[in-house]
Design an enzyme around this catalytic site. Structure first.
Site, PDB file in Angstrom:
ATOM      1  N   GLY A   1      42.065  43.366 114.757  1.00  0.00           N
ATOM      2  CA  GLY A   1      41.007  42.751 115.552  1.00  0.00           C
ATOM      3  C   GLY A   1      39.663  43.178 115.003  1.00  0.00           C
ATOM      4  O   GLY A   1      39.586  43.704 113.880  1.00  0.00           O
TER       5      GLY A   1
ATOM      6  N   ASP B   1      38.254  49.636 111.377  1.00  0.00           N
ATOM      7  CA  ASP B   1      39.126  50.583 112.087  1.00  0.00           C
ATOM      8  C   ASP B   1      40.387  50.929 111.305  1.00  0.00           C
ATOM      9  O   ASP B   1      40.976  51.998 111.496  1.00  0.00           O
ATOM     10  CB  ASP B   1      39.543  49.973 113.433  1.00  0.00           C
TER      11      ASP B   1
ATOM     12  N   THR C   1      45.238  40.510 109.019  1.00  0.00           N
ATOM     13  CA  THR C   1      45.525  41.923 108.752  1.00  0.00           C
ATOM     14  C   THR C   1      46.991  42.234 109.042  1.00  0.00           C
ATOM     15  O   THR C   1      47.600  41.578 109.881  1.00  0.00           O
ATOM     16  CB  THR C   1      44.620  42.757 109.675  1.00  0.00           C
TER      17      THR C   1
HETATM   18  N1  ASP Z   1      40.655  45.284 112.019  1.00  0.00           N
HETATM   19  C1  ASP Z   1      40.277  44.683 110.769  1.00  0.00           C
HETATM   20  C2  ASP Z   1      38.864  45.118 110.435  1.00  0.00           C
HETATM   21  O1  ASP Z   1      38.013  45.106 111.303  1.00  0.00           O
HETATM   22  C3  ASP Z   1      40.335  43.180 110.763  1.00  0.00           C
HETATM   23  C4  ASP Z   1      41.583  42.544 111.339  1.00  0.00           C
HETATM   24  O2  ASP Z   1      42.358  43.203 112.006  1.00  0.00           O
HETATM   25  O3  ASP Z   1      41.811  41.332 111.097  1.00  0.00           O
HETATM   26  O4  ASP Z   1      38.617  45.413 109.301  1.00  0.00           O
END
Ligand code: ASP
Length: 309
Positions: free
Chosen positions: A229, A208, A177
């Protein structure tokens, strides 16, 4: 008018060990540093923090190295569904989109939502109709879907799990991300985050990233935050706003607030992830509970620094 600027970007949190194995550290360092320098040029010429976080995230979305835009991971149906949001710390205006397909740059669509000012978050078909109305660039599925992503989904399915992009199931392409936070020459703060979400997520799942206060937040009186995350854990702890509250109510700087935020994430929900933060004094900070967080920053106009661990 302040006479310096700060910029920080991230390319996702996860298992650094896999990352080192698959794409050399130099590849990430080169990509992060090049994007920081392009962002620096924009900030030096007086562009707003909001324009610059959008610009940097667009560059990250166009790079297959990351789980956003072109490099997005696949959901359980083998499809790409992307989320993105950005926020202006000057007036708390925000724009977000969720569960969107085929849009080359989800962050640019989120910016259209912000500029129109009528709504904050558009999802699915409604967001796509709005994209058509705005004449946004669209691409067919094969622009987004790569063999590496198909393999990654198969691994997550055979492990019976939903995973972060940079997570160790077994060695494969682990990417991440993206996000950016900035302070411009006027002292304004802004934040942006964009993602393909979690590998093997249920279709229709929203994380999120597009939720103001969870994966993104900016307020000139406190700080700008972009998170990465397990989205469910960041939603339940409203983590980006919690970090802003540490600055507001406890007088913490970016470093203390980022650390306190991750400590809270781990203590309350055993959360996995990381954050980047810039405060009103232009301090850049990051904290994470995963072994890796790809990030780079320019603090108060200084040299560009990149770290993966
Ligand atoms: N936060 C992102 C989600 O849960 C995933 C990531 O940060 O890699 O969609």
């Amino acid at each position: 008018m302040s006479n310096s600027y700060s910029l920080m970007i991230h390319g996702g949190a996860g298992a650094l060990e896999d990352l080192k194995q698959e794409a050399s550290e130099a590849v990430f360092q080169q990509s992060i540093t090049a994007i920081l320098e392009q962002g620096r040029q924009r900030l030096e010429q007086g562009d707003s923090a909001l324009d610059v976080v959008e610009y940097c995230v667009t560059l990250l979305e166009n790079d297959r190295l990351y789980n956003a835009g072109r490099g997005s991971v696949l959901n359980a149906e083998g499809k790409v569904e992307m989320d993105a949001a950005l926020m202006n710390g000057r007036d708390l205006s925000a724009g977000a989109v969720a569960c969107i397909k085929q849009i080359k740059n989800p962050i640019a669509l989120a910016r259209r939502v912000l500029d129109r000012g009528e709504h904050v978050l558009l999802v699915g078909d409604g967001a796509l109709e709005f994209a058509q109305f705005c004449q946004m660039e669209t691409y067919p599925d094969d622009y987004f879907i790569t063999d590496a992503r198909i393999k990654q989904l198969a691994e997550a399915k055979s492990a019976g799990r939903m995973t972060l992009d940079h997570e160790r199931i077994k060695p494969s392409q682990k990417l991440g991300t993206v996000g950016a936070v900035a302070q411009d020459l006027q002292g304004n703060l802004a934040a942006a985050t964009s993602t393909g979400g979690l590998v093997n997520k249920r279709w229709g799942r929203v994380g999120d990233t597009p939720v103001v206060g969870a994966g993104v937040f900016a307020d000139n009186e406190t700080c700008a935050v972009s998170a990465t995350g397990y989205g469910e854990q960041f939603l339940r702890t409203v983590l980006a706003k919690t970090i802003s509250d540490f600055v507001h109510f406890k007088g913490m700087d970016a470093d203390a607030a980022a650390k306190a935020g991750i400590e809270y994430l781990v203590r309350k929900v055993q959360g996995d992830g990381g954050v980047i933060v810039i405060d009103g004094a232009g301090n850049c900070a990051a904290a994470q509970s995963t072994s890796g967080l790809i990030r780079g920053w320019i603090e108060r106009g200084g040299e560009a620094i990149c770290k993966l661990g």
